[in-house]
Design an enzyme around this catalytic site. Structure first.
Site, short mmCIF file in Angstrom:
data_model
loop_
_atom_site.label_atom_id
_atom_site.label_comp_id
_atom_site.label_asym_id
_atom_site.label_seq_id
_atom_site.Cartn_x
_atom_site.Cartn_y
_atom_site.Cartn_z
N ASP A 19 -56.98 7.99 -42.92
CA ASP A 19 -58.12 8.81 -42.50
C ASP A 19 -58.64 8.26 -41.16
O ASP A 19 -58.14 7.26 -40.65
CB ASP A 19 -59.20 8.81 -43.57
CG ASP A 19 -59.80 7.43 -43.81
OD1 ASP A 19 -59.35 6.46 -43.17
OD2 ASP A 19 -60.72 7.32 -44.64
N CYS A 25 -47.61 5.64 -72.07
CA CYS A 25 -47.56 6.47 -73.28
C CYS A 25 -46.29 6.22 -74.09
O CYS A 25 -46.29 6.34 -75.31
CB CYS A 25 -47.70 7.94 -72.93
SG CYS A 25 -49.40 8.38 -72.46
N HIS A 43 -50.71 5.77 -66.04
CA HIS A 43 -50.79 7.05 -66.77
C HIS A 43 -51.51 8.12 -65.94
O HIS A 43 -51.03 9.25 -65.83
CB HIS A 43 -51.49 6.87 -68.11
CG HIS A 43 -51.81 8.20 -68.74
ND1 HIS A 43 -50.87 8.93 -69.44
CD2 HIS A 43 -52.93 8.97 -68.70
CE1 HIS A 43 -51.41 10.08 -69.82
NE2 HIS A 43 -52.65 10.13 -69.38
N ASP A 90 -55.66 14.07 -51.63
CA ASP A 90 -55.75 12.65 -51.95
C ASP A 90 -57.01 12.44 -52.73
O ASP A 90 -57.98 13.20 -52.59
CB ASP A 90 -55.81 11.80 -50.67
CG ASP A 90 -57.22 11.73 -50.13
OD1 ASP A 90 -57.95 10.79 -50.48
OD2 ASP A 90 -57.62 12.64 -49.36
N CYS A 141 -46.42 12.79 -73.26
CA CYS A 141 -46.40 12.19 -71.91
C CYS A 141 -45.25 11.20 -71.83
O CYS A 141 -45.02 10.42 -72.75
CB CYS A 141 -47.73 11.50 -71.62
SG CYS A 141 -47.75 10.68 -70.01
N CYS A 185 -44.86 8.83 -69.40
CA CYS A 185 -45.12 7.65 -68.58
C CYS A 185 -44.87 6.38 -69.37
O CYS A 185 -44.83 6.39 -70.60
CB CYS A 185 -46.55 7.68 -68.03
SG CYS A 185 -47.83 7.08 -69.17
#
Lengths: 378, 378
Positions: A90, A309, A335, A266, A304, A306
């Protein structure tokens, strides 16, 4: 370099490819935030594993510490933080304006005091661009003023200043930068006022920059005002340039804003929620600190894929949170990022397949409404 | 199950294999500590990647929070923390005795107050074993009293109590445990007094337990006293059982104690140093917070193959430490554990090759002497 290819549209929603020196962004795309050159509690190899394709770092923070010249001397932000994918910085403007009484704005720039040691510093458009050159991200941003969005006089003044600063940012980038290595994006301001937004979009479009952000949203207005402003502003942006909505990243907002033509997002939300013990799911947020999860042997979210999980129970995660174990931050960050990145990929596929309206409708039907701006952690 | 095979010896140093229900321990072996069922800032899959083969958890902490019955109901400590390798729990004795004024010891056990909420609890040998049954680690420990090592009268009294408690621990394990699933190790006490150590070793050996720890060291005595006590005590332990030195884990101590016949170690040192911004190397410790590393583009240690050294500069790690980024803990923990585990593997190979004396001499010649007990962070 930095060419944007629009692959297909479904309504206002777009799928495209933005080429950068560190690889392509397949849009729509969500960027995790590494404020101090680290996505909090996540290793770069885990960002890879999650399928992250764009990471953000904050110019103000890195200017203050460790200093942009040091990052340059160590080979730039990519080498510094060992992230080899596309990066965005930024302008520092938003962070400096957030300092409140510690800063003073004038026509030429902003004087402010460091939040760390109170030392005095000054950002101008030229200085912001020079810092961003030192950092070396693929996408850099024009220095802008991000006003409170509801006061017309303040918004008008800030937007005019933003236009002048955008011109100066562009001139500085042309003078001392390398437009094959770093793409300078413009930022449209205008609060919730359609006429000011329209004027801002037109002026910035005339600068023919490689991408455009919609700034000054998700900073205090209602969600209806935010989405209404997007509906009005986005169609005024050049169709052949990527469109970036700064600071937005709740699941429902991502879906709502992709539906209105945004390509890049973002947000600190997924990693910040993780540090507060909250998990994002397709059916809302779970406060895993809650006693109800103490004996819960299920994963955060059924289905899920991930690491968290696949591996850990809610009961264990709650234990880690209550016991203040660092691992809780790590596992919840993984996650939460996984969910947002998965939703982005699903949306991209749905746009390419022409099924996005049904996807968005289904997603939002099961997602509990939540004003992210009313949440204390956003 | 729980058979120990002595493969070879070089002097007092031994290489062996200890079979557990969750796989073999190739000794000598170092165990990272997961006090609250988490090796701080390290994911279980990273423990696998590092080649960890034994992990430790603390009975006192897990009894207090989240409670051993909950861990049992969730499938035991392995499933709870998603670590499928061998595990060891301590008896809780050392932790309870460390509570100082919050505890009161009698012939039958110890009454203490929780460090969390001040509530009153009581550990007896039977209770400690029952908690360890609920947790379900592969190796569990007799409840013992760990006295300050230099006062003969106190040491004698505590050692006699430890022997009575060892018998009661064994009886409780026989009564309510499963010796095919959990191996109960004895703990030899005796401070720095050879005659008391000899008596303790003889009494515990007569109980014919599957393994023995040398307790009451690394708690205030000098390094010379510690090593002298090991030289005298270890030969009195059964040769066909693994020998565990509790709470020791600096690089030089690992080498010195393997040379004196120890097979198993655990220590919080590598992860605790990481949280203080210190890195272990083969040439001593680095305080990475030091300004001298601000522009250092080298890895923590040249030639190190850990993820951290393959990927990040000292300058970046220093930035993370100074900026209080969680990632610093993660990356330094990975490096520090990697070094200790690598040294253990090198020692095992050297013992098997018959080259251990040369290895130890070379290692210690380049390692700066350091009394680990004088360090504020041990």
């Amino acid at each position: 370099m930095f060419s944007y290819t629009l692959q297909t549209t479904t309504g206002a929603a777009r799928a495209g490819v933005f080429q950068t020196p560190h690889g392509p962004l397949l849009t729509p795309v969500f960027a995790p935030v590494g404020t101090q050159a680290s996505v909090k509690a996540v290793e770069p190899r885990e960002l890879d594993e999650l399928g992250v394709s764009l990471a953000l770092a904050n110019t103000y923070h890195l200017y203050i510490r460790p200093g942009d010249a040091l990052v340059r001397d160590l080979g730039g932000i990519h080498r510094f933080m060992a992230w080899n994918g596309p990066m965005l910085t930024d302008s520092g403007g938003f962070q400096v304006f957030s300092l409140g009484e510690l800063r003073k704005v004038d026509v030429d720039g902003v004087t402010f005091r460091s939040h760390l040691d109170g030392s005095t510093h000054r950002f101008t458009p030229e200085k912001s661009i020079q810092i961003q050159h030192n950092l070396g991200a693929d996408i850099i941003m024009c220095f802008d003023e991000c006003p409170p969005p509801l006061d017309r006089d303040i918004v008008r003044q800030a937007t005019e200043r933003t236009h002048a600063w955008a011109r100066r940012s562009g001139e500085e980038h042309e003078r001392s930068g390398d437009s094959n290595r770093q793409a300078l994006f413009g930022i449209v301001q205008g609060g919730i006022f359609p006429d000011i937004r329209a004027e801002s979009a037109a002026i910035l479009a005339s600068l023919d920059l490689p991408g455009y952000a919609v700034g000054g949203l998700a900073v205090g207005e209602s969600k209806t005002q935010m989405l209404g402003t997007l509906e009005q502003t986005v169609p005024l942006l050049p169709e052949n340039k990527p469109r970036y909505l700064m600071g937005v990243g709740s699941p429902e907002d991502l879906v709502n804003c992709v539906a209105r033509g945004i390509d890049i997002f973002d947000c600190v939300l997924p990693t910040r929620l993780a540090r507060h013990g909250s998990a994002l799911t397709r059916h809302g947020r779970l406060n895993l600190r809650n006693t109800r999860y103490a004996t819960d042997s299920g994963p955060i979210e059924d289905g899920c894929t991930c690491y968290t999980c696949r591996t850990f129970t809610r009961a264990y995660l709650r234990h880690l949170i209550v016991a203040r174990e660092i691992l809780a931050n790590q596992l919840l960050s993984l996650h939460n990022l996984h969910l947002l990145l998965t939703i982005m990929r699903e949306m991209r596929v749905a746009i390419l397949d022409g099924t996005f309206p049904a996807y968005a409708e289904r997603f939002l039907a099961t997602y509990p409404g939540k004003e992210i701006h009313s949440s204390p952690v956003v």
